[in-house]
Motif scaffolding. Structure first.
Motif, mmCIF file in Angstrom:
data_model
loop_
_atom_site.group_PDB
_atom_site.id
_atom_site.type_symbol
_atom_site.label_atom_id
_atom_site.label_comp_id
_atom_site.label_asym_id
_atom_site.label_seq_id
_atom_site.Cartn_x
_atom_site.Cartn_y
_atom_site.Cartn_z
ATOM 1 N N SER A 139 43.923 -75.982 -44.200
ATOM 2 C CA SER A 139 43.100 -76.780 -45.110
ATOM 3 C C SER A 139 42.530 -78.012 -44.417
ATOM 4 C CB SER A 139 43.911 -77.189 -46.339
ATOM 5 O OG SER A 139 44.175 -76.068 -47.152
ATOM 6 N N ALA A 140 43.231 -78.537 -43.421
ATOM 7 C CA ALA A 140 42.701 -79.662 -42.654
ATOM 8 C C ALA A 140 41.430 -79.249 -41.914
ATOM 9 C CB ALA A 140 43.747 -80.162 -41.660
ATOM 10 N N GLU A 144 35.493 -79.330 -41.829
ATOM 11 C CA GLU A 144 34.239 -78.573 -41.716
ATOM 12 C C GLU A 144 33.310 -78.844 -42.888
ATOM 13 O OE1 GLU A 144 35.370 -74.516 -41.454
ATOM 14 O OE2 GLU A 144 35.902 -74.595 -39.322
ATOM 15 N N ARG A 145 33.886 -78.910 -44.098
ATOM 16 C CA ARG A 145 33.065 -79.044 -45.311
ATOM 17 C C ARG A 145 32.807 -80.508 -45.685
ATOM 18 N NH1 ARG A 145 33.215 -74.029 -48.098
ATOM 19 N NH2 ARG A 145 33.237 -72.458 -46.437
ATOM 20 N N GLY A 146 33.398 -81.438 -44.964
ATOM 21 C CA GLY A 146 33.186 -82.846 -45.267
ATOM 22 C C GLY A 146 33.762 -83.255 -46.608
ATOM 23 N N LEU A 147 35.014 -82.843 -46.860
ATOM 24 C CA LEU A 147 35.668 -83.124 -48.132
ATOM 25 C C LEU A 147 36.887 -84.025 -47.920
ATOM 26 C CD1 LEU A 147 35.623 -79.566 -49.736
ATOM 27 C CD2 LEU A 147 34.270 -81.547 -50.453
ATOM 28 N N PRO A 148 37.255 -84.822 -48.912
ATOM 29 C CA PRO A 148 38.510 -85.575 -48.847
ATOM 30 C C PRO A 148 39.692 -84.610 -48.734
ATOM 31 C CG PRO A 148 37.140 -86.331 -50.679
ATOM 32 C CD PRO A 148 36.528 -85.068 -50.167
ATOM 33 N N TYR A 149 40.749 -85.077 -48.099
ATOM 34 C CA TYR A 149 41.884 -84.206 -47.781
ATOM 35 C C TYR A 149 43.191 -84.889 -48.178
ATOM 36 C CZ TYR A 149 45.031 -81.418 -44.790
ATOM 37 O OH TYR A 149 46.034 -80.629 -44.302
ATOM 38 N N ALA A 150 44.047 -84.136 -48.869
ATOM 39 C CA ALA A 150 45.359 -84.651 -49.283
ATOM 40 C C ALA A 150 46.444 -83.786 -48.672
ATOM 41 C CB ALA A 150 45.474 -84.661 -50.805
ATOM 42 N N PHE A 151 47.354 -84.414 -47.915
ATOM 43 C CA PHE A 151 48.407 -83.661 -47.236
ATOM 44 C C PHE A 151 49.730 -83.813 -47.982
ATOM 45 C CE2 PHE A 151 51.550 -82.396 -44.202
ATOM 46 C CZ PHE A 151 50.935 -81.382 -43.472
ATOM 47 N N ALA A 152 50.430 -82.686 -48.119
ATOM 48 C CA ALA A 152 51.706 -82.646 -48.851
ATOM 49 C C ALA A 152 52.861 -83.067 -47.951
ATOM 50 C CB ALA A 152 51.942 -81.254 -49.417
ATOM 51 N N SER A 153 52.783 -84.286 -47.454
ATOM 52 C CA SER A 153 53.831 -84.768 -46.542
ATOM 53 C C SER A 153 55.147 -85.037 -47.262
ATOM 54 C CB SER A 153 53.351 -86.026 -45.808
ATOM 55 O OG SER A 153 52.488 -86.806 -46.588
ATOM 56 N N LEU A 199 41.582 -89.637 -46.386
ATOM 57 C CA LEU A 199 42.872 -88.972 -46.231
ATOM 58 C C LEU A 199 43.908 -89.557 -47.184
ATOM 59 C CD1 LEU A 199 44.750 -87.048 -44.642
ATOM 60 C CD2 LEU A 199 45.045 -88.886 -42.974
ATOM 61 N N ILE A 200 44.494 -88.683 -47.987
ATOM 62 C CA ILE A 200 45.581 -89.061 -48.887
ATOM 63 C C ILE A 200 46.872 -88.445 -48.370
ATOM 64 C CG2 ILE A 200 46.487 -88.922 -51.238
ATOM 65 C CD1 ILE A 200 43.639 -88.582 -52.245
ATOM 66 N N SER A 201 47.924 -89.245 -48.312
ATOM 67 C CA SER A 201 49.242 -88.732 -47.946
ATOM 68 C C SER A 201 50.167 -88.849 -49.149
ATOM 69 C CB SER A 201 49.834 -89.520 -46.775
ATOM 70 O OG SER A 201 51.170 -89.120 -46.526
ATOM 71 N N CYS A 202 50.741 -87.709 -49.545
ATOM 72 C CA CYS A 202 51.717 -87.721 -50.635
ATOM 73 C C CYS A 202 53.118 -87.875 -50.040
ATOM 74 C CB CYS A 202 51.631 -86.438 -51.450
ATOM 75 S SG CYS A 202 52.690 -86.471 -52.915
ATOM 76 N N ILE A 203 53.861 -88.837 -50.551
ATOM 77 C CA ILE A 203 55.190 -89.128 -50.023
ATOM 78 C C ILE A 203 56.183 -89.357 -51.153
ATOM 79 C CG2 ILE A 203 54.352 -90.114 -47.851
ATOM 80 C CD1 ILE A 203 54.688 -92.876 -49.087
#
Length: 341
Positions: free
Chosen positions: A178-179, A184-193, A222-226
């Motif tokens: 997904s990263a 590639e698509r220029g979208l915001p990204y949230a990682f399930a950290s 970039l959003i990081s979930c913690i």
């Protein structure tokens, strides 16, 4: 140049976890109460995850819960964290999210994931035997974006009332795939950290270095979930965390455990190898008093360069859980973080 943010963005991820001895209705009541407090305390958004065939996870229908939360609040953004797109028709997702955006204008986020949010047998039932290929998720994403586009006005299939609505789309992930797609698509990204730390550093590095600006996003976001468990003392925070440890133990054992009251000694419950697995899973977890958590959070943000923190907190007592989120809001309001702009 560097810019010092007055308030770093912070948000909530909720799974409507059932407590031992309580049902899903209780979980939904507590979720709404948390959302109302989060709105008051300055949280940016309140997201709900999609999970299936899990007896003690109440978030099997995120769009319905989004309506429940949005109806009971006034200003906080409400979103899916996320809708597992391969489980659904892109047309139906567009229709449902478009309906929510019309009901609650300017407050709806659409977070999308490619995992099933369940075991493989349940996924097969959800998808009616459809086997996802590597190419299908990007295609489904493109189809979904098309349904929201004004350019779809003369297509034979149109999504009402979604067409023409500007609903922010976020890609969610716990690995590299997904990263790559978000970049590639220029979208915001949230990682399930909060549960999958292994690829976090690699994924966010790729996302930042390969981001292609789009009409929706000119630069990476970039959003990081913690996991955060905060209390008025380090000792109490670590005691409260044993409820989460017990729930995580169910994941390690392949079972669904409810959220149980805290215990004094986890060593009487888990085996050493289970404890190691859970601590590895919780690599990006912050437990302690306001000072302890605040210092660790500031260091994490500076080291990773994330743009927003999404907090998930599993504490048995509702009052203690609210107190944790209140302390976190105080931390972010007092935090001074320098970012590059």
């Amino acid at each position: 140049m560097k810019k010092t943010n007055a308030v770093f963005p912070y948000s909530v991820l909720d799974l409507a976890i059932l407590k031992s001895g309580h049902d899903a209705q209780d979980a939904y009541i507590r979720s709404l109460d948390l959302a109302r407090h989060a709105e008051k305390w300055g949280y940016s958004r309140f997201w709900l995850a999609e999970h299936h065939n899990m007896a003690h996870v109440g978030s099997s229908s995120p769009t319905i819960l989004m309506s429940h939360i949005a109806h009971g609040t006034q200003t906080i953004r409400v979103g899916s964290g996320g809708i597992m797109l391969p489980n659904h028709s892109p047309l139906m997702v567009a229709e449902q999210i478009g309906t929510l955006e019309k009901l609650f204008p300017g407050r709806i986020d659409l977070g999308l994931g490619r995992a099933p949010g369940t075991d493989q047998k349940t996924a097969a039932v959800l998808r009616r035997g459809r086997v996802e290929t590597v190419q299908e998720f990007p295609h489904d994403l493109e189809e979904l974006q098309m349904y929201f586009s004004e350019d779809n006005f003369d297509a034979p299939v149109r999504a009402f009332p979604a067409e023409g609505l500007d609903v922010p789309i976020y890609l969610l992930g716990s690995s590299m795939s997904s990263a790559v797609l978000a970049a590639e698509r220029g979208l915001p990204y949230a990682f399930a950290s909060h549960f999958a730390p292994a690829y976090f550093a690699q994924a966010i590095r790729h996302y930042k270095n390969h981001f292609s600006p789009s009409a929706k996003s000119k630069k990476p976001y970039l959003i990081s979930c913690i996991n955060i468990i905060a209390a008025d003392s380090d000792e109490k925070a670590h005691h409260l965390a044993t409820s989460f440890y017990q729930m995580a133990l169910g994941i390690v054992r392949g079972k669904s455990y409810p959220l149980r009251p805290p215990v004094d000694n986890m060593d009487a419950i888990w085996h050493p190898e289970e404890a190691a697995a859970i601590k590895n899973m919780m690599a990006y977890s912050f437990i302690g008093n306001k000072k302890t958590v605040g210092a660790a959070l500031e260091e994490f943000i500076q080291a990773t360069g994330v743009d927003e923190i999404m907090v998930t907190t599993n504490i048995y007592d509702h009052g203690d859980r609210l107190r944790s989120f209140e302390l976190v809001s105080e931390i972010f309001k007092e935090m001074k973080v320098s970012t590059m702009v």
